[in-house]
Design a protein around this motif. Structure first.
Motif, PDB file in Angstrom:
ATOM      1  N   ALA A 206       3.832  17.722  14.924  1.00 17.25           N
ATOM      2  CA  ALA A 206       3.407  16.568  14.404  1.00 17.25           C
ATOM      3  C   ALA A 206       4.335  16.076  13.281  1.00 17.25           C
ATOM      4  N   ARG A 207       4.090  15.071  12.723  1.00 19.47           N
ATOM      5  CA  ARG A 207       4.909  14.573  11.561  1.00 19.47           C
ATOM      6  C   ARG A 207       4.197  13.800  10.603  1.00 19.47           C
ATOM      7  N   GLU A 208       4.295  14.479   9.606  1.00 16.47           N
ATOM      8  CA  GLU A 208       3.420  13.909   8.473  1.00 16.47           C
ATOM      9  C   GLU A 208       4.208  12.953   7.595  1.00 16.47           C
ATOM     10  N   ALA A 209       3.921  11.781   7.335  1.00 16.92           N
ATOM     11  CA  ALA A 209       4.434  10.916   6.525  1.00 16.92           C
ATOM     12  C   ALA A 209       4.064  10.460   5.352  1.00 16.92           C
ATOM     13  N   HIS A 210       4.522  10.282   4.231  1.00 19.58           N
ATOM     14  CA  HIS A 210       4.152   9.576   3.200  1.00 19.58           C
ATOM     15  C   HIS A 210       5.054   8.166   3.065  1.00 19.58           C
ATOM     16  N   PHE A 211       4.566   7.050   3.086  1.00 25.17           N
ATOM     17  CA  PHE A 211       5.397   5.856   2.853  1.00 25.17           C
ATOM     18  C   PHE A 211       4.582   4.825   2.382  1.00 25.17           C
ATOM     19  N   PHE A 212       5.386   3.606   1.901  1.00 27.95           N
ATOM     20  CA  PHE A 212       5.010   2.491   1.457  1.00 27.95           C
ATOM     21  C   PHE A 212       4.781   1.240   2.588  1.00 27.95           C
ATOM     22  N   ARG A 213       3.827   0.753   2.722  1.00 26.41           N
ATOM     23  CA  ARG A 213       3.718  -0.536   3.824  1.00 26.41           C
ATOM     24  C   ARG A 213       3.306  -1.907   3.112  1.00 26.41           C
ATOM     25  N   TYR A 214       4.117  -2.691   3.238  1.00 29.29           N
ATOM     26  CA  TYR A 214       4.381  -4.092   2.742  1.00 29.29           C
ATOM     27  C   TYR A 214       4.230  -4.921   3.852  1.00 29.29           C
ATOM     28  N   CYS A 215       3.365  -6.051   3.549  1.00 30.92           N
ATOM     29  CA  CYS A 215       3.049  -7.125   4.362  1.00 30.92           C
ATOM     30  C   CYS A 215       3.595  -8.698   3.749  1.00 30.92           C
ATOM     31  N   GLN A 216       4.418  -9.360   4.724  1.00 35.61           N
ATOM     32  CA  GLN A 216       4.946 -10.483   3.975  1.00 35.61           C
ATOM     33  C   GLN A 216       4.687 -11.565   5.038  1.00 35.61           C
ATOM     34  N   GLN A 217       4.335 -12.883   4.855  1.00 37.34           N
ATOM     35  CA  GLN A 217       4.343 -13.736   5.854  1.00 37.34           C
ATOM     36  C   GLN A 217       5.490 -14.714   5.439  1.00 37.34           C
ATOM     37  N   ASN A 218       6.098 -15.035   6.718  1.00 32.44           N
ATOM     38  CA  ASN A 218       7.242 -16.156   6.342  1.00 32.44           C
ATOM     39  C   ASN A 218       6.689 -17.439   7.377  1.00 32.44           C
TER      40      ASN A 218
ATOM     41  N   HIS B  76       0.962  -1.057  -0.105  1.00 31.14           N
ATOM     42  CA  HIS B  76      -0.014  -0.064  -0.030  1.00 31.14           C
ATOM     43  C   HIS B  76       0.852   1.232   0.060  1.00 31.14           C
ATOM     44  N   LEU B  77       0.593   2.426  -0.670  1.00 30.69           N
ATOM     45  CA  LEU B  77       1.166   3.672  -0.593  1.00 30.69           C
ATOM     46  C   LEU B  77       0.142   4.195   0.495  1.00 30.69           C
ATOM     47  N   MET B  78       0.532   4.874   1.772  1.00 32.45           N
ATOM     48  CA  MET B  78      -0.139   5.448   2.815  1.00 32.45           C
ATOM     49  C   MET B  78       0.371   6.701   3.051  1.00 32.45           C
ATOM     50  N   HIS B  79      -0.650   7.454   3.752  1.00 29.36           N
ATOM     51  CA  HIS B  79      -0.241   8.735   4.254  1.00 29.36           C
ATOM     52  C   HIS B  79      -0.918   8.854   5.886  1.00 29.36           C
ATOM     53  N   ALA B  80       0.019   9.507   6.690  1.00 33.10           N
ATOM     54  CA  ALA B  80      -0.413   9.443   7.968  1.00 33.10           C
ATOM     55  C   ALA B  80       0.296  10.744   8.620  1.00 33.10           C
ATOM     56  N   GLU B  81      -0.269  11.012   9.655  1.00 34.25           N
ATOM     57  CA  GLU B  81      -0.136  12.140  10.537  1.00 34.25           C
ATOM     58  C   GLU B  81       0.290  11.606  11.956  1.00 34.25           C
ATOM     59  N   LEU B  82       1.434  11.657  12.393  1.00 35.21           N
ATOM     60  CA  LEU B  82       1.888  11.230  13.760  1.00 35.21           C
ATOM     61  C   LEU B  82       1.781  12.415  14.843  1.00 35.21           C
ATOM     62  N   GLN B  83       1.375  11.953  16.169  1.00 29.19           N
ATOM     63  CA  GLN B  83       1.232  12.899  16.878  1.00 29.19           C
ATOM     64  C   GLN B  83       1.944  12.807  18.140  1.00 29.19           C
ATOM     65  N   PHE B  84       2.401  13.871  18.938  1.00 30.75           N
ATOM     66  CA  PHE B  84       2.473  13.588  20.262  1.00 30.75           C
ATOM     67  C   PHE B  84       1.570  14.665  20.949  1.00 30.75           C
ATOM     68  N   LEU B  85       1.078  14.071  22.251  1.00 35.44           N
ATOM     69  CA  LEU B  85       0.017  14.865  22.849  1.00 35.44           C
ATOM     70  C   LEU B  85       0.171  16.128  23.464  1.00 35.44           C
ATOM     71  N   SER B  86       0.957  16.970  22.755  1.00 38.08           N
ATOM     72  CA  SER B  86       1.303  18.371  23.152  1.00 38.08           C
ATOM     73  C   SER B  86       1.292  19.240  22.055  1.00 38.08           C
ATOM     74  N   PRO B  87       0.890  20.527  22.000  1.00 41.52           N
ATOM     75  CA  PRO B  87       1.001  21.483  20.706  1.00 41.52           C
ATOM     76  C   PRO B  87       2.346  22.056  20.809  1.00 41.52           C
ATOM     77  N   LEU B  88       3.512  21.667  21.853  1.00 39.19           N
ATOM     78  CA  LEU B  88       4.766  22.283  21.954  1.00 39.19           C
ATOM     79  C   LEU B  88       5.667  21.131  21.123  1.00 39.19           C
ATOM     80  N   VAL B  89       5.090  20.079  20.699  1.00 42.38           N
ATOM     81  CA  VAL B  89       5.839  19.252  19.928  1.00 42.38           C
ATOM     82  C   VAL B  89       5.199  19.085  18.577  1.00 42.38           C
TER      83      VAL B  89
END
Length: 802
Positions: A430-442, A415-428
């Protein structure tokens, strides 16, 4: 039989494999003891008629010519011609006695002498294809038959061609690898060629043929984008515009009609709350992804990167030193970046960002009460992923499914995903990330691999209101354990712009604790316990909970309260926070929001957040905030009234991990109205604690208890976020008598109040001053209660600048 052995002997000599070299090899021969139990071996003469044996012994004239043609024509002759002694030629071991034939049947083999080979080699260098006259003359000089000379030259040419083919193959393989790497880099670089002045396509001047081909390919991709835009417009009802760099969308800074504060003296005066908050356009349709989608021709390349990332993640999870090291006696593991670059080289050049940036790495593991299949499904569903990490993932969306994987299984999903990561304070930030997510079973090891890796080279130039952030190879390896548990090993690896944050969070953020693996694992553990409690049907709860369905509704209502609190106190890119003082020590931040959506009261909601460092462990702070008896000391929280728990829902292994319905024993209570608080508390040994509560009336509780939809019950939560932080916020360490750092924590208090139910009403200074005093008194009384003193703090209003 002996004739076959002779042919085999000739083949062995032709391939230059001597018995001595074979059995003197360092490789141990396999055990052949199993042959002792086999029946005795019978010679071929016992099953082949005697006439056949006679034919095999005599052979024919053509057979003799073939044997003569093979004599001296193997690679051994070429070796001898390079100067080796003729005495070192292979010796054929005698056959077993039962296979020996009469001497009259023995075939004669002619070996070329060293002189004959040297002469033919010299002739071969001058003329590899001699004609019949040359072969006749050479045969007379060397005492050989013309046929022997002819076959020797044929075999020598075949040998030379084979040697040349092997050498060419080696060179071509190396060139092929070099071309593949060059092509890989060019594909990534061509996407990033922009004009440094205008940001548009760069004019490269006089173009070469390769550049012309790249421009043609670029034009084709633009046509493909326009075609996809037309298709998207049919379904969305609006035209998808060409995507370019866009300025970050920020709300105007909060003024609150406080012109006396010098920080905002250049801003126009505020007339009403509507001047502060633009009305957002509400739509159920997902926003377009700020960048081009991955084209079909690039998907194999992304899939190759995905498998490489999965392999790297497994190495990082399973390898200890020297890849992971502990610095300064700390228990936290960090990557050795040089060793990581050597063990896990990324096949694609990552774009170097301008300015300073730092690398954050961490690893942690835990046992969670959720099986691997359910967890994989939650990671691949953007909404479930947000619910699984409510205090970490503020926003999440699956932009494009590049590979659906095995249907209903998840293995191979990309998947091609977009996420916004947060820390619970306005002093920190947030981080916006676009990334690939891959799932593999061994399946061999019984594990699942969930890996995120960067989109560099495919989605460059994306504008973001947050500091630059690149999510390197990160994720987890999940292994099923007995009784429905799973073992999770989590790795976080990221590069982030090194922008200064408030001094109280400086060390906490720079050490990678705000978004590290320990925080991900602790939230995962707590939420898995909560989900297990939600699905359980054989738990007897204390209090007024009447049925399992009512229990689920109360838990869903509490989950919405937690989510509302988390999304209200972090540094969102869609709203700005205002400081109430120019002092660098001030941590109070306020913001407003006009609300018309269900779940919160209509009107203007004022949110205030403050953070302070306390010289107490987060366990001590958590205990005093959740203890009904000691909490009565905190006048700010209980209004001087005692609290009584009327309902209790356990949702974790810790006894304080629970949802409570608290009755405030106030004098204003009557038969017509009772003050109630809905509260959820949760703690983790290393991941910190959180306590959130909101006032709720009896009617709302009855709605939830009667199995009606509780999503419309309005909530204005107040909460405490307690993060372990042993180092003092001033950059040093607070040392005790033994020289070690004093245990401490960061306490963040967030409150939401309805400032006015009239959107056009003017928000004056008194409202902000009141909530600021409320925050300061709360922190002072918590500190006093922990220190064993009395809460004698005066209202600590922020003095305006004169």
């Amino acid at each position: 039989m002996y004739g076959d052995c002779q042919v085999l002997s000739s083949m062995v000599r032709g391939n230059v494999v001597s018995p001595d070299s074979l059995f003197s090899s360092s490789i141990q021969n396999p055990s052949l003891s199993f042959m002792a139990n086999m029946p005795p071996f019978h010679a071929f003469s016992s099953i082949i008629p005697e006439e056949g044996m006679m034919l095999m012994g005599r052979g024919g004239g053509s057979k003799e010519e073939e044997m003569e043609s093979r004599s001296g024509s193997g690679p051994l002759d070429g070796v001898l011609s390079c100067g080796e002694d003729h005495d070192n030629e292979l010796q054929q071991p005698p056959p077993p006695p039962q296979l020996q034939q009469p001497a009259a049947r023995k075939k004669r083999y002619h070996r070329h002498t060293a002189r004959q080979i040297q002469e033919m080699e010299a002739m071969f260098k001058e003329c590899p294809h001699p004609d019949e006259k040359q072969r006749m003359k050479l045969s007379q000089e060397l005492g050989l038959k013309p046929r022997q000379v002819k076959f020797w030259f044929q075999n020598r040419r075949t040998q030379m061609k084979a040697q040349q083919d092997r050498a060419d193959n080696v060179v071509l393989r190396a060139e092929n690898e070099s071309l593949k790497n060059d092509n890989f880099r060019l594909q990534a670089a061509i996407r990033n060629v922009v004009c440094p002045s205008c940001g548009g396509p760069a004019i490269l001047g006089e173009m070469s043929f390769d550049e012309q081909q790249l421009r043609i390919e670029n034009a084709r991709l633009k046509d493909e984008l326009e075609r996809l835009s037309c298709i998207a417009s049919r379904y969305s009802g609006r035209q998808l515009q060409p995507l370019g760099p866009a300025p970050p969308v920020l709300l105007p800074s909060l003024d609150l009609d406080m012109g006396i504060y010098s920080r905002h003296f250049n801003e126009p005066p505020v007339v009403s709350c509507t001047d502060l908050i633009p009305i957002p356009q509400i739509s159920d349709e997902p926003l377009p992804f700020p960048g081009m989608l991955i084209m079909d021709q690039d998907k194999p390349l992304v899939l190759d990167l995905a498998m490489t990332a999965a392999d790297h993640l497994v190495r990082m999870c399973n390898t200890n030193e020297p890849l992971w090291i502990r610095r300064g006696g700390s228990t936290v593991e960090v990557l050795d970046l040089e060793e990581h670059a050597r063990m896990c080289p990324w096949p694609m050049d990552l774009k170097q960002q301008q300015g300073r940036f730092r690398t954050e790495t961490s690893r942690d593991s835990a046992m969670v009460i959720m099986n691997s299949i359910t967890m994989v499904d939650a990671f691949l569903d953007a909404n479930k992923w947000m619910e699984l990490f409510p205090s970490l993932v503020a926003k999440s969306r699956t932009v494009q499914v590049l590979s659906p994987g095995v249907p209903g299984h998840g293995n191979g999903c990309l998947h091609l995903m977009h996420a916004e990561l947060q820390f619970l304070s306005p002093l920190v930030p947030a981080r916006e990330a676009h990334f690939f997510r891959y799932c593999q079973q061994n399946s061999e090891e019984g594990t699942w691999i969930m890996v995120d890796f960067p989109v560099d080279g495919f989605q460059d130039g994306i504008q973001s209101p947050f500091p630059w952030y690149r999510r390197r190879t990160s994720g987890c390896v999940i292994q099923d354990m007995p009784n429905g548990y799973s073992k999770v090993i989590w790795v976080e690896h990221a590069e982030v712009e090194d922008k200064p944050v408030h001094q109280i969070f400086q060390q906490f953020v720079s050490a990678g604790e705000a978004f590290g693996a320990t925080r991900w694992v602790s939230v995962l553990q707590r939420q898995c316990e909560r989900l297990a409690s939600l699905m359980a049907r054989n738990i007897s709860d204390n209090g007024v909970i009447s049925s399992p369905e009512a229990r689920k509704n109360m838990m869903r209502l509490s989950q919405r309260m937690i989510t509302t609190f988390c999304t209200g106190v972090y540094a969102s890119g869609m709203q700005s926070w205002t400081a109430l003082s120019d002092s660098s020590d001030d941590t109070v931040r306020v913001t407003t929001k006009k609300n018309t959506a269900p779940g919160q009261p209509n009107g203007v909601i004022l949110t205030a957040v403050s953070t302070t460092w306390l010289p107490f462990s987060h366990h001590q702070v958590f205990e005093i905030l959740t203890d009904e008896q000691r909490r009565s000391q905190l006048d700010v929280l209980s209004g001087g009234n005692s609290l009584h728990e009327v309902a209790h829902i356990a949702n974790g292994s810790h006894p304080r991990n629970c949802i409570s319905l608290l009755r405030v024993n106030a004098a204003s209570n009557s038969s017509h109205g009772v003050d109630l608080l809905l509260q959820e508390s949760s703690t983790h040994p290393s991941g910190g604690s959180i306590v959130v509560y909101a006032a709720i009336d009896v009617d709302a509780v009855q709605v939830a208890m009667s199995s009606e939809d509780p999503s419309y019950i309005p909530l204005l939560p107040t909460g405490f976020v307690i993060s372990p932080a042993a180092r003092r916020p001033n950059g040093g360490t607070s040392s005790g008598s033994d020289g070690h750092a004093t245990v401490g924590c960061l306490l963040t208090v967030g409150m939401q109040v309805l400032a006015t139910a009239v959107p056009s009403a003017k928000l004056n200074l008194s409202t902000v001053t009141a909530i600021n005093n409320h925050l300061c008194n709360t922190v002072q009384q918590v500190r006093a209660a922990l220190a064993g003193g009395t809460a004698m703090a005066e209202p600590a209003a922020v003095a305006p600048d004169q």
